[in-house]
Design an enzyme around this catalytic site. Structure first.
Site, PDB file in Angstrom:
ATOM      1  N   LYS B  91      26.731  50.202  25.785  1.00 31.61           N
ATOM      2  CA  LYS B  91      25.504  49.998  24.794  1.00 31.61           C
ATOM      3  C   LYS B  91      25.434  51.180  24.103  1.00 31.61           C
ATOM      4  O   LYS B  91      24.868  52.215  24.412  1.00 31.61           O
ATOM      5  CB  LYS B  91      24.170  49.571  25.931  1.00 31.61           C
ATOM      6  CG  LYS B  91      23.217  49.226  25.089  1.00 31.61           C
ATOM      7  CD  LYS B  91      22.077  49.308  25.868  1.00 31.61           C
ATOM      8  CE  LYS B  91      20.820  49.105  24.833  1.00 31.61           C
ATOM      9  NZ  LYS B  91      19.380  49.368  25.566  1.00 31.61           N
ATOM     10  N   GLY B 152      10.258  49.552  24.097  1.00 39.78           N
ATOM     11  CA  GLY B 152       9.043  49.827  25.150  1.00 39.78           C
ATOM     12  C   GLY B 152       7.685  49.608  24.288  1.00 39.78           C
ATOM     13  O   GLY B 152       6.855  49.855  25.040  1.00 39.78           O
ATOM     14  N   ALA B 179      15.435  45.107  23.552  1.00 41.47           N
ATOM     15  CA  ALA B 179      14.304  45.966  23.308  1.00 41.47           C
ATOM     16  C   ALA B 179      13.162  45.265  22.754  1.00 41.47           C
ATOM     17  O   ALA B 179      13.097  44.408  21.762  1.00 41.47           O
ATOM     18  CB  ALA B 179      14.684  47.186  22.477  1.00 41.47           C
ATOM     19  N   GLY B 180      11.920  45.864  23.189  1.00 43.17           N
ATOM     20  CA  GLY B 180      10.717  45.384  22.484  1.00 43.17           C
ATOM     21  C   GLY B 180       9.972  44.222  23.300  1.00 43.17           C
ATOM     22  O   GLY B 180       8.826  43.662  22.857  1.00 43.17           O
ATOM     23  N   ASN B 201      13.432  46.236  29.894  1.00 46.13           N
ATOM     24  CA  ASN B 201      13.602  46.930  31.017  1.00 46.13           C
ATOM     25  C   ASN B 201      11.946  47.394  31.371  1.00 46.13           C
ATOM     26  O   ASN B 201      11.390  47.062  32.154  1.00 46.13           O
ATOM     27  CB  ASN B 201      13.998  48.329  30.553  1.00 46.13           C
ATOM     28  CG  ASN B 201      13.977  49.457  31.776  1.00 46.13           C
ATOM     29  OD1 ASN B 201      13.336  49.392  32.660  1.00 46.13           O
ATOM     30  ND2 ASN B 201      14.835  50.310  31.827  1.00 46.13           N
ATOM     31  N   THR B 202      11.347  47.915  30.316  1.00 45.91           N
ATOM     32  CA  THR B 202       9.577  48.351  30.336  1.00 45.91           C
ATOM     33  C   THR B 202       9.233  47.189  31.019  1.00 45.91           C
ATOM     34  O   THR B 202       8.158  47.309  31.819  1.00 45.91           O
ATOM     35  CB  THR B 202       9.432  48.920  29.353  1.00 45.91           C
ATOM     36  OG1 THR B 202      10.296  49.798  28.752  1.00 45.91           O
ATOM     37  CG2 THR B 202       8.006  49.715  29.213  1.00 45.91           C
TER      38      THR B 202
END
Lengths: 65, 252
Positions: B91, B152, B179-180, B201-202
């Protein structure tokens, strides 16, 4: 001889990357190495000589996103 | 689907910021993810437990180059990751801006070109810019990973129209929203728009109950993809009665 290991000064008797990993008691198969910002594959650690002031990075798997 | 690898789950999960290794392990299982992202950091922290989780979860590992700001750093990190994790998948992140963590498209393309030529299977973290996407494909990438919003931030699909255009433009290229994403509904929306997968993830790691949230995202991704495959009705500006008028009583 003093080298820079992962951003910290270290005094070592090792003259190759292989010796350094042994001195640090690290499992050679579970780390990846770089010297002066250049990747050093496992197969070349034996021949990779360390000199005073060498910048060595020893990396390990970590959590990531 | 992704470099000849067929996955049944369209959710890819990050492994950082969980309250404990045990919660991480259960969250991976609850999400149904078959791909987890990992990173490389300086030896010294306790990596033993994490290595065990990677080995036991049965997922394919997608190492990242998170934190790299130059092509050279990212290339070196990718080589270290390939040896350490035994995979050609990478990645590729080359960060261009500290506040937004927006990718630097120029360094990204440069690194992608070098890595693809070296046998890597590159998953580039990119913006929704079509020309950058084209350059990445030319460089040898067979997947693109446009951001939904800054890493994040939990803002979801911040530029939905541009993402829709990107989906239409790269019809045959696997696209992963990376992301996001902050909520399962946002992940479902991405899947309804026809994206091939989402990576997050977050939103899971920082939930009050990460394991339940992992399951929620897993179900949202499945539902969103199912809806895309089923074909969404077209949007209309005006109401169209769904109940037939025919046969209605005259009561006025």
């Amino acid at each position: 001889m003093r080298i820079d290991l992962n951003g910290k000064p270290l005094t070592t008797r090792a003259t190759t990357l292989t010796q350094l990993l042994a001195e640090l008691d690290l499992d050679a198969a579970s780390v990846a190495t770089a010297l002066e910002g250049v990747f050093v594959p496992r197969s070349r650690r034996d021949q990779t000589r360390l000199t005073a002031g060498a910048k060595v990075e020893v990396l390990t798997p970590m959590e990531g996103g | 689907m992704f470099y000849q690898t067929h996955l049944t789950s369209r959710l890819m999960l990050g492994t950082a910021q969980y309250p404990s290794p045990a919660v991480l392990q259960d969250a991976i299982a609850a999400s149904g993810a078959q791909v987890i992202t990992v990173s490389l950091r300086r030896e010294g922290a306790d990596g033993g437990a994490f290595r065990d989780i990677i080995a036991q979860c049965g997922c394919r590992v997608l190492p990242n180059t998170a934190g790299c700001h130059t092509a050279r750093e990212a290339i070196t990190t990718a080589h270290m990751a390939r040896e350490l994790f035994g995979t050609t998948w990478i990645k590729l992140e080359v960060i261009g801006h500290a506040d937004t963590l927006q990718p630097d498209p120029f360094a990204l393309v440069e690194a992608a070109r070098a890595l693809c030529a070296d046998g890597f299977e590159v998953f580039p973290y990119t913006t929704e810019d079509l020309i950058v996407g084209e350059k990445l494909i030319e460089a040898g990438c067979k997947v693109l990973m446009p951001w939904g919003a800054p890493i994040g931030s939990g803002q979801g699909l911040r530029n939905r129209d541009a993402l829709r255009t990107m989906r239409a433009h790269f019809r045959d290229v696997p696209l992963v929203i990376d992301a996001g994403l902050g909520a399962p509904s946002q992940a479902a929306a991405a899947m309804e728009m026809g994206f091939d997968a989402v990576l997050l993830n977050t939103a899971v790691a920082k939930a009050r109950d990460p394991i339940a949230m992992a399951a929620a995202f897993g179900q949202a991704v499945t539902a969103g993809r199912m809806a895309f495959d089923a074909g969404l009705m077209p949007r209309r500006d005006m109401a169209v009665a769904s109940t037939p008028i025919f046969g209605m009583a005259e009561l006025a």
